[in-house]
Design an enzyme around this catalytic site. Structure first.
Site, PDB file in Angstrom:
ATOM      1  N   PRO A   2       0.824  -1.214   0.000  1.00 25.96           N
ATOM      2  CG  PRO A   2      -0.049  -1.057   2.146  1.00 25.96           C
ATOM      3  CD  PRO A   2       0.694  -1.975   1.230  1.00 25.96           C
ATOM      4  CD  GLU A   3       3.373   3.376  -3.915  1.00 24.08           C
ATOM      5  OE1 GLU A   3       3.453   4.602  -4.102  1.00 24.08           O
ATOM      6  OE2 GLU A   3       3.938   2.547  -4.624  1.00 24.08           O
ATOM      7  CG  HIS A  98      -1.971 -15.466   8.052  1.00 20.89           C
ATOM      8  ND1 HIS A  98      -0.843 -16.088   8.541  1.00 20.89           N
ATOM      9  CD2 HIS A  98      -2.377 -16.184   6.987  1.00 20.89           C
ATOM     10  CE1 HIS A  98      -0.568 -17.133   7.777  1.00 20.89           C
ATOM     11  NE2 HIS A  98      -1.479 -17.224   6.830  1.00 20.89           N
ATOM     12  NE  ARG A 116       6.138 -11.526   2.734  1.00 23.19           N
ATOM     13  CZ  ARG A 116       6.789 -11.063   1.670  1.00 23.19           C
ATOM     14  NH1 ARG A 116       6.118 -10.592   0.641  1.00 23.19           N
ATOM     15  NH2 ARG A 116       8.091 -11.060   1.630  1.00 23.19           N
TER      16      ARG A 116
END
Ligand SMILES: [Zn+2]
Length: 284
Positions: A2-3, A98, A116
């Site tokens: 994401p930016e 997760h 992650r």
């Protein structure tokens, strides 16, 4: 990954959903994402706290809460890392495998999921202390950009990723802004003319504002379906159409340039991909 626009869209989406909600329980499933805050400290500060506001700084989310015990404000800093997602889910929905942190809000959960675990949800605010100006704020002017670029011999594409220069311009929008400004990504930062710097300043703002405007039309409300309402980022989960359409050079190697129809080129700078048109983007 994401930016800035994706984080801004997420902040705007979550702000009204969280406003006024009280955290009844805090379940930490991956203490790593809280670092350096301890699990004990995290749970103590947030249990019973009420969400009062949510804003964005660079690619960080700043959740403002009011503590139950002291009545004082508490700031919770969130970062999505590579694969993080933050969303509300109804109580009858299963919690994803997760999930790193789950807040019990009574009738629903607020979940931070990260396959992650590179993201963060922490009480430590040091990450935002040294950030440069916000690209869409008045504090980011062509003059300030020019002054900073004059100090650097780095390739302009690499320099744009420096978060002390300007925050939130990541790999995708650095390529896109340089294409719009018709500047080669390989040009040394200190070699940009004032006219080029002004064009680049304008291009950075335009490309980010367009991305926010485009993304804000995407439906983010959860509807109870398995994947509905989960805000997918990047390519790992499949790219929404709106995302692809507005990118003019990024990930278009070999495809025709929108201006000159010559092929877009991919190069590697500082171990990251850069996409540009060698014909349209000049290196002087
Ligand atoms: Zn071209």
């Amino acid at each position: 990954m994401p930016e800035l626009p994706e984080v801004e869209i997420l902040a705007r989406h979550l702000r009204p959903l969280l406003h006024g909600k009280t955290i009844r329980g805090v379940s930490v499933r991956r203490a790593k994402v809280l670092r350096p805050t301890s699990q004990r400290e995290f749970q103590k500060a947030l249990t019973g706290a009420k969400f009062t506001d949510l804003s964005r700084r660079g690619k960080y989310l700043l959740f403002e809460l009011r503590s139950k015990t002291s009545g004082k404000p508490v700031t919770l800093l969130g970062h999505l890392g590579m694969t993080g997602r933050m969303f509300l889910a109804k109580k009858n929905e299963s919690i994803p495998k997760h999930a790193a942190v789950v807040f019990d809000l009574g009738r629903e959960y607020f979940i931070y999921e990260d396959t992650r675990y590179f993201g963060r949800l922490t009480l430590d605010l040091s990450a935002i202390e040294k950030l440069g100006p916000e690209p869409l704020d008045k504090s980011f002017s062509p003059e300030i950009l020019a002054r900073e670029l004059k100090r650097s011999r780095q390739a302009i594409k690499v320099k744009l990723l420096d978060q002390s220069l300007v925050v939130g311009v990541g790999n995708i929008y650095a390529s896109e802004a340089l294409f719009r400004a018709r500047i080669s990504p390989k040009l040394a930062a200190n070699k940009l003319t004032l006219a080029q710097t002004k064009k680049l300043w304008r291009a950075i703002r335009d490309v980010l504002a367009a991305a926010i405007a485009g993304g804000s039309t995407v439906q983010l409300n959860f509807t109870g379906g398995k994947s509905d309402g989960l805000f997918y980022f990047g390519r790992a989960h499949g790219t929404p159409d709106y995302y692809e359409e507005r990118l003019r050079v990024y990930d278009r190697a070999g495809k025709p340039c929108f201006h000159c129809r010559r092929p877009v080129k991919r190069i590697v700078q500082a171990a990251r991909s850069t996409f540009y048109c060698p014909h349209c983007q000049i290196s002087r």
